[in-house]
Design a protein around this motif. Sequence first.
Motif, PDB file in Angstrom:
ATOM      1  N   ILE A  50       0.830  -1.210   0.000  1.00 56.09           N
ATOM      2  CA  ILE A  50       0.000   0.000   0.000  1.00 56.09           C
ATOM      3  C   ILE A  50       0.864   1.259   0.000  1.00 56.09           C
ATOM      4  O   ILE A  50       0.551   2.227  -0.693  1.00 56.09           O
ATOM      5  N   THR A  51       1.962   1.259   0.748  1.00 58.33           N
ATOM      6  CA  THR A  51       2.823   2.445   0.774  1.00 58.33           C
ATOM      7  C   THR A  51       3.796   2.489  -0.399  1.00 58.33           C
ATOM      8  O   THR A  51       4.294   3.562  -0.745  1.00 58.33           O
ATOM      9  N   ALA A  52       4.044   1.353  -1.030  1.00 55.46           N
ATOM     10  CA  ALA A  52       4.914   1.353  -2.211  1.00 55.46           C
ATOM     11  C   ALA A  52       4.217   1.985  -3.415  1.00 55.46           C
ATOM     12  O   ALA A  52       4.877   2.588  -4.264  1.00 55.46           O
ATOM     13  N   LEU A  53       2.886   1.857  -3.477  1.00 59.39           N
ATOM     14  CA  LEU A  53       2.155   2.419  -4.621  1.00 59.39           C
ATOM     15  C   LEU A  53       2.338   3.930  -4.755  1.00 59.39           C
ATOM     16  O   LEU A  53       2.753   4.397  -5.827  1.00 59.39           O
ATOM     17  N   PRO A  54       2.050   4.734  -3.705  1.00 56.52           N
ATOM     18  CA  PRO A  54       2.277   6.170  -3.877  1.00 56.52           C
ATOM     19  C   PRO A  54       3.761   6.500  -4.053  1.00 56.52           C
ATOM     20  O   PRO A  54       4.102   7.485  -4.710  1.00 56.52           O
ATOM     21  N   SER A  55       4.632   5.669  -3.499  1.00 49.96           N
ATOM     22  CA  SER A  55       6.071   5.890  -3.681  1.00 49.96           C
ATOM     23  C   SER A  55       6.439   5.745  -5.149  1.00 49.96           C
ATOM     24  O   SER A  55       7.138   6.589  -5.712  1.00 49.96           O
ATOM     25  N   LEU A  70      10.990  18.756  -4.712  1.00 48.83           N
ATOM     26  CA  LEU A  70      10.786  18.956  -3.279  1.00 48.83           C
ATOM     27  C   LEU A  70       9.304  18.855  -2.927  1.00 48.83           C
ATOM     28  O   LEU A  70       8.934  18.218  -1.941  1.00 48.83           O
ATOM     29  N   THR A  71       8.458  19.452  -3.764  1.00 47.52           N
ATOM     30  CA  THR A  71       7.010  19.385  -3.546  1.00 47.52           C
ATOM     31  C   THR A  71       6.519  17.941  -3.582  1.00 47.52           C
ATOM     32  O   THR A  71       5.741  17.514  -2.724  1.00 47.52           O
ATOM     33  N   LEU A  72       7.001  17.165  -4.556  1.00 47.12           N
ATOM     34  CA  LEU A  72       6.608  15.752  -4.662  1.00 47.12           C
ATOM     35  C   LEU A  72       7.062  14.968  -3.427  1.00 47.12           C
ATOM     36  O   LEU A  72       6.322  14.128  -2.916  1.00 47.12           O
ATOM     37  N   TRP A  73       8.275  15.241  -2.948  1.00 48.26           N
ATOM     38  CA  TRP A  73       8.772  14.545  -1.755  1.00 48.26           C
ATOM     39  C   TRP A  73       7.930  14.899  -0.530  1.00 48.26           C
ATOM     40  O   TRP A  73       7.615  14.027   0.281  1.00 48.26           O
ATOM     41  N   ILE A  74       7.573  16.159  -0.388  1.00 49.99           N
ATOM     42  CA  ILE A  74       6.757  16.578   0.764  1.00 49.99           C
ATOM     43  C   ILE A  74       5.370  15.939   0.687  1.00 49.99           C
ATOM     44  O   ILE A  74       4.872  15.394   1.674  1.00 49.99           O
ATOM     45  N   VAL A  75       4.747  15.992  -0.492  1.00 49.54           N
ATOM     46  CA  VAL A  75       3.433  15.373  -0.675  1.00 49.54           C
ATOM     47  C   VAL A  75       3.535  13.872  -0.397  1.00 49.54           C
ATOM     48  O   VAL A  75       2.683  13.289   0.285  1.00 49.54           O
ATOM     49  N   HIS A  76       4.573  13.250  -0.908  1.00 53.40           N
ATOM     50  CA  HIS A  76       4.786  11.828  -0.695  1.00 53.40           C
ATOM     51  C   HIS A  76       4.883  11.507   0.797  1.00 53.40           C
ATOM     52  O   HIS A  76       4.245  10.574   1.279  1.00 53.40           O
ATOM     53  N   PHE A  77       5.675  12.267   1.530  1.00 54.23           N
ATOM     54  CA  PHE A  77       5.835  12.020   2.962  1.00 54.23           C
ATOM     55  C   PHE A  77       4.503  12.146   3.693  1.00 54.23           C
ATOM     56  O   PHE A  77       4.153  11.293   4.522  1.00 54.23           O
ATOM     57  N   ILE A  78       3.747  13.186   3.370  1.00 56.12           N
ATOM     58  CA  ILE A  78       2.446  13.401   4.025  1.00 56.12           C
ATOM     59  C   ILE A  78       1.493  12.252   3.701  1.00 56.12           C
ATOM     60  O   ILE A  78       0.803  11.735   4.589  1.00 56.12           O
ATOM     61  N   VAL A  79       1.478  11.826   2.445  1.00 56.73           N
ATOM     62  CA  VAL A  79       0.608  10.712   2.037  1.00 56.73           C
ATOM     63  C   VAL A  79       1.006   9.436   2.790  1.00 56.73           C
ATOM     64  O   VAL A  79       0.155   8.732   3.342  1.00 56.73           O
ATOM     65  N   ILE A  80       2.291   9.147   2.827  1.00 52.79           N
ATOM     66  CA  ILE A  80       2.771   7.938   3.506  1.00 52.79           C
ATOM     67  C   ILE A  80       2.439   7.994   4.997  1.00 52.79           C
ATOM     68  O   ILE A  80       1.988   7.001   5.580  1.00 52.79           O
ATOM     69  N   PHE A  81       2.636   9.142   5.616  1.00 50.24           N
ATOM     70  CA  PHE A  81       2.339   9.302   7.037  1.00 50.24           C
ATOM     71  C   PHE A  81       0.850   9.072   7.310  1.00 50.24           C
ATOM     72  O   PHE A  81       0.483   8.315   8.212  1.00 50.24           O
ATOM     73  N   CYS A  82      -0.009   9.691   6.517  1.00 48.79           N
ATOM     74  CA  CYS A  82      -1.460   9.542   6.705  1.00 48.79           C
ATOM     75  C   CYS A  82      -1.919   8.112   6.447  1.00 48.79           C
ATOM     76  O   CYS A  82      -2.726   7.561   7.204  1.00 48.79           O
ATOM     77  N   VAL A  83      -1.411   7.503   5.388  1.00 45.75           N
ATOM     78  CA  VAL A  83      -1.767   6.116   5.069  1.00 45.75           C
ATOM     79  C   VAL A  83      -1.307   5.191   6.194  1.00 45.75           C
ATOM     80  O   VAL A  83      -2.027   4.260   6.576  1.00 45.75           O
ATOM     81  N   THR A  84      -0.132   5.450   6.736  1.00 42.89           N
ATOM     82  CA  THR A  84       0.382   4.633   7.835  1.00 42.89           C
ATOM     83  C   THR A  84      -0.519   4.742   9.059  1.00 42.89           C
ATOM     84  O   THR A  84      -0.835   3.727   9.704  1.00 42.89           O
ATOM     85  N   PHE A 105       5.212   9.063  13.410  1.00 41.37           N
ATOM     86  CA  PHE A 105       5.984  10.044  12.643  1.00 41.37           C
ATOM     87  C   PHE A 105       7.456   9.646  12.599  1.00 41.37           C
ATOM     88  O   PHE A 105       8.075   9.620  11.539  1.00 41.37           O
ATOM     89  N   PHE A 106       8.015   9.294  13.768  1.00 41.06           N
ATOM     90  CA  PHE A 106       9.430   8.917  13.813  1.00 41.06           C
ATOM     91  C   PHE A 106       9.683   7.590  13.095  1.00 41.06           C
ATOM     92  O   PHE A 106      10.720   7.425  12.451  1.00 41.06           O
ATOM     93  N   ALA A 107       8.727   6.671  13.162  1.00 40.93           N
ATOM     94  CA  ALA A 107       8.861   5.406  12.432  1.00 40.93           C
ATOM     95  C   ALA A 107       8.851   5.662  10.922  1.00 40.93           C
ATOM     96  O   ALA A 107       9.652   5.082  10.181  1.00 40.93           O
ATOM     97  N   VAL A 108       7.962   6.544  10.471  1.00 39.90           N
ATOM     98  CA  VAL A 108       7.905   6.873   9.041  1.00 39.90           C
ATOM     99  C   VAL A 108       9.191   7.581   8.615  1.00 39.90           C
ATOM    100  O   VAL A 108       9.727   7.298   7.534  1.00 39.90           O
TER     101      VAL A 108
END
Length: 149
Positions: A50-55, A70-84, A105-108
């Motif tokens: 599930i987290t590999a897909l948005p990655s 940078l924008t894509l990385w930030i969006v990616h991090f937020i998506v991964i954090f929320c999905v987690t 947050f620290f695990a992500v």
Amino acid sequence: MMVKEFFISLLHYFVDITTAVLIAAAIFLTVSGQQMDSVILWEILLSGLITALPSAVLLCFDTKSPRLSLTLWIVHFIVIFCVTLLMLKAFGWCSITPLTVAGTFFAVVFIYLFTCSVHYLIDKKHTAIMNKQLQKRYAKTEKNGEKTN
């Protein structure tokens, strides 16, 4: 992006993320003293997918703009954090509290850094191998070129 490249990228992210999640789960279970039920292994595999897909989708764009990257990385991090967080709740791994949100947050961040480091090291090694092969090829070409003159 080609479909084949997307699936290769998806597979790489799946393996990296799943490995990092297993490490994080092992650390958490060891520290907390909890026992692991076998169903958690399937949930970890599913969470890796599930987290590999948005990655694979968000991080595979070949952007020329550092700002867009940078924008894509930030969006990616937020998506991964929320999905987690959603998976933690859905799988019943823990209740959502300020402490678990901070821990998540620290695990992500750990998983993110682990995955980025693995990709960096692999890319660095591939680049070194390619450069070595190019040097050999050009050395042969120059040597053969000198012989024909």
